[in-house]
Design a protein around this motif. Structure first.
Motif, PDB file in Angstrom:
ATOM      1  N   ALA A  80       0.829  -1.207   0.000  1.00  0.00           N
ATOM      2  CA  ALA A  80       0.000   0.000   0.000  1.00  0.00           C
ATOM      3  C   ALA A  80       0.862   1.255   0.000  1.00  0.00           C
ATOM      4  CB  ALA A  80      -0.924  -0.012   1.224  1.00  0.00           C
ATOM      5  N   MET A  81       1.966   1.226   0.723  1.00  0.00           N
ATOM      6  CA  MET A  81       2.855   2.373   0.752  1.00  0.00           C
ATOM      7  C   MET A  81       3.499   2.630  -0.613  1.00  0.00           C
ATOM      8  SD  MET A  81       2.807   4.003   3.556  1.00  0.00           S
ATOM      9  CE  MET A  81       2.238   3.844   5.250  1.00  0.00           C
ATOM     10  N   ARG A  82       3.822   1.554  -1.341  1.00  0.00           N
ATOM     11  CA  ARG A  82       4.366   1.729  -2.688  1.00  0.00           C
ATOM     12  C   ARG A  82       3.335   2.377  -3.611  1.00  0.00           C
ATOM     13  NH1 ARG A  82       6.409  -3.676  -1.669  1.00  0.00           N
ATOM     14  NH2 ARG A  82       8.669  -3.629  -1.305  1.00  0.00           N
ATOM     15  N   ASP A  83       2.070   1.966  -3.470  1.00  0.00           N
ATOM     16  CA  ASP A  83       1.021   2.572  -4.283  1.00  0.00           C
ATOM     17  C   ASP A  83       0.816   4.036  -3.916  1.00  0.00           C
ATOM     18  OD1 ASP A  83       0.595   0.205  -5.630  1.00  0.00           O
ATOM     19  OD2 ASP A  83      -1.007  -0.450  -4.287  1.00  0.00           O
ATOM     20  N   LEU A  84       0.833   4.327  -2.619  1.00  0.00           N
ATOM     21  CA  LEU A  84       0.656   5.703  -2.180  1.00  0.00           C
ATOM     22  C   LEU A  84       1.785   6.607  -2.645  1.00  0.00           C
ATOM     23  CD1 LEU A  84      -0.688   5.318   1.474  1.00  0.00           C
ATOM     24  CD2 LEU A  84      -1.852   6.448  -0.427  1.00  0.00           C
ATOM     25  N   THR A  85       3.009   6.102  -2.559  1.00  0.00           N
ATOM     26  CA  THR A  85       4.151   6.937  -2.915  1.00  0.00           C
ATOM     27  C   THR A  85       4.137   7.292  -4.394  1.00  0.00           C
ATOM     28  OG1 THR A  85       6.452   7.202  -2.238  1.00  0.00           O
ATOM     29  CG2 THR A  85       5.980   5.307  -3.598  1.00  0.00           C
ATOM     30  N   PRO A 139      19.251   7.933   2.805  1.00  0.00           N
ATOM     31  CA  PRO A 139      19.615   7.187   4.021  1.00  0.00           C
ATOM     32  C   PRO A 139      20.080   5.776   3.700  1.00  0.00           C
ATOM     33  CG  PRO A 139      17.231   7.461   3.835  1.00  0.00           C
ATOM     34  CD  PRO A 139      17.832   8.334   2.796  1.00  0.00           C
ATOM     35  N   ALA A 140      21.170   5.376   4.328  1.00  0.00           N
ATOM     36  CA  ALA A 140      21.688   4.010   4.202  1.00  0.00           C
ATOM     37  C   ALA A 140      21.450   3.210   5.474  1.00  0.00           C
ATOM     38  CB  ALA A 140      23.179   4.063   3.883  1.00  0.00           C
ATOM     39  N   LEU A 141      20.689   3.786   6.403  1.00  0.00           N
ATOM     40  CA  LEU A 141      20.468   3.141   7.696  1.00  0.00           C
ATOM     41  C   LEU A 141      19.597   1.901   7.564  1.00  0.00           C
ATOM     42  CD1 LEU A 141      20.890   3.442  10.794  1.00  0.00           C
ATOM     43  CD2 LEU A 141      18.757   4.759  10.842  1.00  0.00           C
ATOM     44  N   VAL A 142      18.608   1.950   6.659  1.00  0.00           N
ATOM     45  CA  VAL A 142      17.688   0.826   6.462  1.00  0.00           C
ATOM     46  C   VAL A 142      17.625   0.503   4.973  1.00  0.00           C
ATOM     47  CG1 VAL A 142      16.313   1.435   8.487  1.00  0.00           C
ATOM     48  CG2 VAL A 142      15.677   2.346   6.243  1.00  0.00           C
ATOM     49  N   ALA A 143      17.063  -0.652   4.664  1.00  0.00           N
ATOM     50  CA  ALA A 143      16.950  -1.065   3.273  1.00  0.00           C
ATOM     51  C   ALA A 143      15.897  -0.217   2.562  1.00  0.00           C
ATOM     52  CB  ALA A 143      16.566  -2.539   3.197  1.00  0.00           C
ATOM     53  N   HIS A 144      16.169   0.117   1.304  1.00  0.00           N
ATOM     54  CA  HIS A 144      15.201   0.847   0.475  1.00  0.00           C
ATOM     55  C   HIS A 144      14.202  -0.155  -0.112  1.00  0.00           C
ATOM     56  CE1 HIS A 144      18.359   4.250  -0.321  1.00  0.00           C
ATOM     57  NE2 HIS A 144      18.031   4.118   0.955  1.00  0.00           N
ATOM     58  N   LEU A 145      12.934   0.138   0.009  1.00  0.00           N
ATOM     59  CA  LEU A 145      11.900  -0.752  -0.513  1.00  0.00           C
ATOM     60  C   LEU A 145      11.447  -0.358  -1.911  1.00  0.00           C
ATOM     61  CD1 LEU A 145       9.737  -1.291   2.699  1.00  0.00           C
ATOM     62  CD2 LEU A 145      11.766  -2.525   1.915  1.00  0.00           C
ATOM     63  N   VAL A 146      11.944   0.760  -2.442  1.00  0.00           N
ATOM     64  CA  VAL A 146      11.731   1.161  -3.832  1.00  0.00           C
ATOM     65  C   VAL A 146      13.050   1.722  -4.352  1.00  0.00           C
ATOM     66  CG1 VAL A 146       9.245   1.612  -3.671  1.00  0.00           C
ATOM     67  CG2 VAL A 146      10.871   3.422  -3.095  1.00  0.00           C
ATOM     68  N   VAL A 190      -4.802  17.746   2.004  1.00  0.00           N
ATOM     69  CA  VAL A 190      -3.770  17.712   3.038  1.00  0.00           C
ATOM     70  C   VAL A 190      -3.498  16.273   3.480  1.00  0.00           C
ATOM     71  CG1 VAL A 190      -3.247  18.372   5.420  1.00  0.00           C
ATOM     72  CG2 VAL A 190      -4.211  20.049   3.846  1.00  0.00           C
ATOM     73  N   LEU A 191      -4.555  15.475   3.657  1.00  0.00           N
ATOM     74  CA  LEU A 191      -4.383  14.084   4.071  1.00  0.00           C
ATOM     75  C   LEU A 191      -3.575  13.301   3.028  1.00  0.00           C
ATOM     76  CD1 LEU A 191      -4.974  11.722   5.968  1.00  0.00           C
ATOM     77  CD2 LEU A 191      -7.140  11.379   4.745  1.00  0.00           C
ATOM     78  N   LEU A 192      -3.865  13.531   1.768  1.00  0.00           N
ATOM     79  CA  LEU A 192      -3.138  12.843   0.702  1.00  0.00           C
ATOM     80  C   LEU A 192      -1.656  13.218   0.724  1.00  0.00           C
ATOM     81  CD1 LEU A 192      -3.406  10.928  -1.662  1.00  0.00           C
ATOM     82  CD2 LEU A 192      -4.034  12.872  -3.109  1.00  0.00           C
ATOM     83  N   VAL A 193      -1.382  14.494   0.929  1.00  0.00           N
ATOM     84  CA  VAL A 193       0.016  14.954   1.006  1.00  0.00           C
ATOM     85  C   VAL A 193       0.733  14.296   2.187  1.00  0.00           C
ATOM     86  CG1 VAL A 193       1.472  16.974   1.429  1.00  0.00           C
ATOM     87  CG2 VAL A 193      -0.442  17.137  -0.170  1.00  0.00           C
ATOM     88  N   LEU A 194       0.065  14.217   3.326  1.00  0.00           N
ATOM     89  CA  LEU A 194       0.679  13.606   4.504  1.00  0.00           C
ATOM     90  C   LEU A 194       0.969  12.122   4.289  1.00  0.00           C
ATOM     91  CD1 LEU A 194      -1.410  15.270   7.368  1.00  0.00           C
ATOM     92  CD2 LEU A 194       0.887  15.870   6.592  1.00  0.00           C
ATOM     93  N   LEU A 195       0.033  11.414   3.660  1.00  0.00           N
ATOM     94  CA  LEU A 195       0.235   9.992   3.413  1.00  0.00           C
ATOM     95  C   LEU A 195       1.394   9.746   2.449  1.00  0.00           C
ATOM     96  CD1 LEU A 195      -3.474   8.772   3.126  1.00  0.00           C
ATOM     97  CD2 LEU A 195      -1.856   8.271   4.973  1.00  0.00           C
ATOM     98  N   ILE A 196       1.493  10.566   1.419  1.00  0.00           N
ATOM     99  CA  ILE A 196       2.591  10.401   0.459  1.00  0.00           C
ATOM    100  C   ILE A 196       3.936  10.629   1.140  1.00  0.00           C
ATOM    101  CG2 ILE A 196       3.649  11.391  -1.607  1.00  0.00           C
ATOM    102  CD1 ILE A 196       0.766  11.933  -2.607  1.00  0.00           C
ATOM    103  N   GLY A 197       4.028  11.687   1.937  1.00  0.00           N
ATOM    104  CA  GLY A 197       5.276  11.957   2.636  1.00  0.00           C
ATOM    105  C   GLY A 197       5.631  10.856   3.616  1.00  0.00           C
ATOM    106  N   ALA A 198       4.631  10.367   4.350  1.00  0.00           N
ATOM    107  CA  ALA A 198       4.890   9.299   5.313  1.00  0.00           C
ATOM    108  C   ALA A 198       5.356   8.028   4.612  1.00  0.00           C
ATOM    109  CB  ALA A 198       3.629   9.018   6.126  1.00  0.00           C
ATOM    110  N   SER A 199       4.848   7.772   3.411  1.00  0.00           N
ATOM    111  CA  SER A 199       5.255   6.576   2.677  1.00  0.00           C
ATOM    112  C   SER A 199       6.739   6.608   2.324  1.00  0.00           C
ATOM    113  CB  SER A 199       4.413   6.430   1.406  1.00  0.00           C
ATOM    114  OG  SER A 199       4.779   7.394   0.419  1.00  0.00           O
ATOM    115  N   ARG A 200       7.283   7.806   2.094  1.00  0.00           N
ATOM    116  CA  ARG A 200       8.707   7.897   1.742  1.00  0.00           C
ATOM    117  C   ARG A 200       9.606   7.478   2.913  1.00  0.00           C
ATOM    118  NH1 ARG A 200       9.177   7.336  -3.152  1.00  0.00           N
ATOM    119  NH2 ARG A 200      11.104   8.527  -3.357  1.00  0.00           N
ATOM    120  N   VAL A 201       9.189   7.837   4.112  1.00  0.00           N
ATOM    121  CA  VAL A 201       9.953   7.436   5.294  1.00  0.00           C
ATOM    122  C   VAL A 201       9.780   5.946   5.549  1.00  0.00           C
ATOM    123  CG1 VAL A 201      10.308   7.828   7.757  1.00  0.00           C
ATOM    124  CG2 VAL A 201       9.727   9.746   6.266  1.00  0.00           C
ATOM    125  N   TYR A 202       8.555   5.452   5.430  1.00  0.00           N
ATOM    126  CA  TYR A 202       8.289   4.034   5.672  1.00  0.00           C
ATOM    127  C   TYR A 202       9.077   3.158   4.697  1.00  0.00           C
ATOM    128  CZ  TYR A 202       5.709  -0.318   6.342  1.00  0.00           C
ATOM    129  OH  TYR A 202       5.374  -1.621   6.612  1.00  0.00           O
TER     130      TYR A 202
END
Length: 239
Positions: A80-85, A139-146, A190-202
């Protein structure tokens, strides 16, 4: 002696309140613009100081303990996060903007069309220049999922989604008849913008401060463009 009663004028405080109420939307846009620029400046200053504890703690909290390659949550959440991003990427934002631009041109809404033509391409150019200027690696701290190719600060998805969806939301809200409809439209944007940004961190492709900076600058850019066009429209009507 002329005894014609003088026209009633409300007290000065009441007149000022009415004036402020009539300019509530421009004042709010100006406040968002100023707050966004201030927030971006503070985040950029943190970046220059080398502060990473907040970024690292939040990114590790989104991974399974002891395994930086596995995100928290069920498998469908990562999908779902990949779709959102993807909703914050250039292809989707560009397509939506072109569809909206075509409609505005057919409806002969020249000023609204100009807002679209200025806001998203200008935001893309500004984001590209800032990425090159800050030159912050991903960031190289965690694995990139995309897969990602560009630099990190500020987040392009966060910034451009804020520019694109807030601009489109403002145009749709301006055509709505009721305030609750306007509030719903802007709230959804605003909600859509927040979800997209959060997906990048996730997904592990941006530090949280990258996303915060993108939100701040994207909101400031969108509201700044809107204010410039509004001011030009007011001046044209006053002539």
């Amino acid at each position: 002696m002329d005894r014609t009663p003088l026209p009633f004028r409300p007290p000065l405080p009441r007149r000022l309140l009415r004036l402020a109420a009539g300019q509530a939307v421009p004042l709010l846009a100006l406040a968002v613009c100023a707050a966004g620029l201030l927030g971006f400046a503070l985040l950029a200053d943190m970046l220059e100081d080398g502060e990473h504890r907040f970024d690292e703690a939040l990114m590790l909290a989104l991974r399974q303990p002891g395994d930086a390659a596995q995100p928290i949550g069920p498998p469908w959440l990562a999908l779902a996060m990949r779709d959102l991003t993807a909703l914050g990427g250039i292809p989707v934002l560009g397509l939506l903007s072109l569809v909206a631009l075509g409609y505005l041109l057919l409806a002969r809404q020249g000023r609204a069309a100009l807002l679209l033509l200025v806001s998203l391409p200008g935001g893309l150019l500004l984001n590209t220049l800032l990425k090159q200027g800050f030159d912050r690696p991903r960031p190289a701290l965690v694995a990139h999922l995309v897969d990602v190719q560009t630099l990190s600060f500020p987040s392009g998805h966060a910034m451009l989604s804020a520019v694109g969806y807030l601009t489109l939301g403002a145009l749709l809200a301006g055509a709505a008849a009721q305030r609750r409809q306007q509030g719903y439209i802007m709230g959804a944007a605003v909600l859509l913008v927040l979800l997209i940004g959060a997906s990048r961190v996730y997904l592990g492709v941006h530090w949280p401060t990258d996303v915060l900076a993108g939100w701040c600058l994207g909101a400031a850019w969108a509201m700044g463009c809107w204010l410039v066009l509004q001011v030009s429209g007011w001046r044209r009507r006053d002539r």
